[in-house]
Design a protein around this motif. Structure first.
Motif, PDB file in Angstrom:
ATOM      1  N   UNK A 129      40.487  31.007  59.085  1.00  0.00           N
ATOM      2  CA  UNK A 129      39.333  30.889  59.972  1.00  0.00           C
ATOM      3  C   UNK A 129      38.284  30.050  59.250  1.00  0.00           C
ATOM      4  N   UNK A 130      37.364  29.497  60.023  1.00  0.00           N
ATOM      5  CA  UNK A 130      36.286  28.714  59.417  1.00  0.00           C
ATOM      6  C   UNK A 130      35.498  29.580  58.435  1.00  0.00           C
ATOM      7  N   UNK A 131      35.242  30.836  58.813  1.00  0.00           N
ATOM      8  CA  UNK A 131      34.485  31.748  57.960  1.00  0.00           C
ATOM      9  C   UNK A 131      35.210  32.011  56.649  1.00  0.00           C
ATOM     10  N   UNK A 132      36.545  32.222  56.703  1.00  0.00           N
ATOM     11  CA  UNK A 132      37.313  32.459  55.476  1.00  0.00           C
ATOM     12  C   UNK A 132      37.318  31.218  54.582  1.00  0.00           C
ATOM     13  N   UNK A 133      37.448  30.047  55.194  1.00  0.00           N
ATOM     14  CA  UNK A 133      37.415  28.809  54.409  1.00  0.00           C
ATOM     15  C   UNK A 133      36.038  28.639  53.766  1.00  0.00           C
ATOM     16  N   UNK A 134      34.983  28.904  54.528  1.00  0.00           N
ATOM     17  CA  UNK A 134      33.624  28.802  53.993  1.00  0.00           C
ATOM     18  C   UNK A 134      33.437  29.768  52.825  1.00  0.00           C
ATOM     19  N   UNK A 135      33.934  30.997  52.971  1.00  0.00           N
ATOM     20  CA  UNK A 135      33.824  31.989  51.891  1.00  0.00           C
ATOM     21  C   UNK A 135      34.539  31.506  50.637  1.00  0.00           C
ATOM     22  N   UNK A 136      35.689  30.856  50.793  1.00  0.00           N
ATOM     23  CA  UNK A 136      36.401  30.322  49.628  1.00  0.00           C
ATOM     24  C   UNK A 136      35.585  29.231  48.946  1.00  0.00           C
ATOM     25  N   UNK A 137      34.970  28.370  49.727  1.00  0.00           N
ATOM     26  CA  UNK A 137      34.149  27.291  49.166  1.00  0.00           C
ATOM     27  C   UNK A 137      32.968  27.882  48.400  1.00  0.00           C
ATOM     28  N   UNK A 138      32.262  28.826  49.010  1.00  0.00           N
ATOM     29  CA  UNK A 138      31.105  29.448  48.358  1.00  0.00           C
ATOM     30  C   UNK A 138      31.544  30.172  47.083  1.00  0.00           C
ATOM     31  N   UNK A 139      32.661  30.877  47.150  1.00  0.00           N
ATOM     32  CA  UNK A 139      33.176  31.579  45.966  1.00  0.00           C
ATOM     33  C   UNK A 139      33.520  30.619  44.846  1.00  0.00           C
ATOM     34  N   UNK A 140      34.148  29.521  45.194  1.00  0.00           N
ATOM     35  CA  UNK A 140      34.501  28.511  44.201  1.00  0.00           C
ATOM     36  C   UNK A 140      33.248  27.945  43.541  1.00  0.00           C
ATOM     37  N   UNK A 141      32.255  27.626  44.343  1.00  0.00           N
ATOM     38  CA  UNK A 141      31.028  27.069  43.786  1.00  0.00           C
ATOM     39  C   UNK A 141      30.318  28.079  42.889  1.00  0.00           C
ATOM     40  N   UNK A 142      30.335  29.346  43.263  1.00  0.00           N
ATOM     41  CA  UNK A 142      29.706  30.380  42.426  1.00  0.00           C
ATOM     42  C   UNK A 142      30.420  30.488  41.082  1.00  0.00           C
ATOM     43  N   UNK A 143      31.753  30.426  41.092  1.00  0.00           N
ATOM     44  CA  UNK A 143      32.509  30.464  39.831  1.00  0.00           C
ATOM     45  C   UNK A 143      32.182  29.247  38.973  1.00  0.00           C
ATOM     46  N   UNK A 144      32.096  28.079  39.597  1.00  0.00           N
ATOM     47  CA  UNK A 144      31.763  26.866  38.852  1.00  0.00           C
ATOM     48  C   UNK A 144      30.375  26.958  38.236  1.00  0.00           C
ATOM     49  N   UNK A 145      29.424  27.520  38.969  1.00  0.00           N
ATOM     50  CA  UNK A 145      28.067  27.662  38.443  1.00  0.00           C
ATOM     51  C   UNK A 145      28.048  28.562  37.216  1.00  0.00           C
ATOM     52  N   UNK A 146      28.874  29.604  37.213  1.00  0.00           N
ATOM     53  CA  UNK A 146      28.952  30.488  36.043  1.00  0.00           C
ATOM     54  C   UNK A 146      29.479  29.750  34.814  1.00  0.00           C
ATOM     55  N   UNK A 147      30.260  28.705  35.051  1.00  0.00           N
ATOM     56  CA  UNK A 147      30.825  27.915  33.948  1.00  0.00           C
ATOM     57  C   UNK A 147      30.004  26.665  33.660  1.00  0.00           C
ATOM     58  N   UNK A 148      28.809  26.605  34.220  1.00  0.00           N
ATOM     59  CA  UNK A 148      27.895  25.513  33.912  1.00  0.00           C
ATOM     60  C   UNK A 148      28.048  24.261  34.758  1.00  0.00           C
ATOM     61  N   UNK A 149      28.902  24.311  35.775  1.00  0.00           N
ATOM     62  CA  UNK A 149      29.044  23.155  36.678  1.00  0.00           C
ATOM     63  C   UNK A 149      28.305  23.463  37.967  1.00  0.00           C
ATOM     64  N   UNK A 150      27.185  22.802  38.155  1.00  0.00           N
ATOM     65  CA  UNK A 150      26.388  23.041  39.357  1.00  0.00           C
ATOM     66  C   UNK A 150      26.235  21.739  40.125  1.00  0.00           C
ATOM     67  N   UNK A 151      25.606  21.829  41.281  1.00  0.00           N
ATOM     68  CA  UNK A 151      25.339  20.630  42.055  1.00  0.00           C
ATOM     69  C   UNK A 151      26.612  19.918  42.474  1.00  0.00           C
TER      70      UNK A 151
END
Length: 76
Positions: free
Chosen positions: A40-62
């Protein structure tokens, strides 16, 4: 503000943006990802947000964090 700037018209010259939200993938990309993965669009969006949050924890932002997610999802 008037004391510092005078009586001229106040004009909005830009809108504030969050660095966190600015680099998010365009909705079309999320929709394409959802279709390709039968999500679903919502599940895909949640995956994107989750991925970005993990990247931010590892110092990759923006844009760097966003691009890492796009590359990761395209490799699946």
């Amino acid at each position: 503000m008037r004391a510092a700037c005078g009586d001229g018209e106040i004009v909005n010259v830009g809108s504030p943006q969050s660095l966190r939200l600015f680099p998010l993938p365009f909705p079309d990309w999320v929709l394409n990802y959802a279709r390709a993965k039968s999500l679903s669009y919502e599940d895909a969006w949640d995956e994107v947000i989750g991925c970005m949050a993990r990247n931010e924890k590892h110092g990759r932002a923006g844009m760097e964090g966003r691009n890492a997610c796009i590359d990761q999802f395209n490799d699946r």
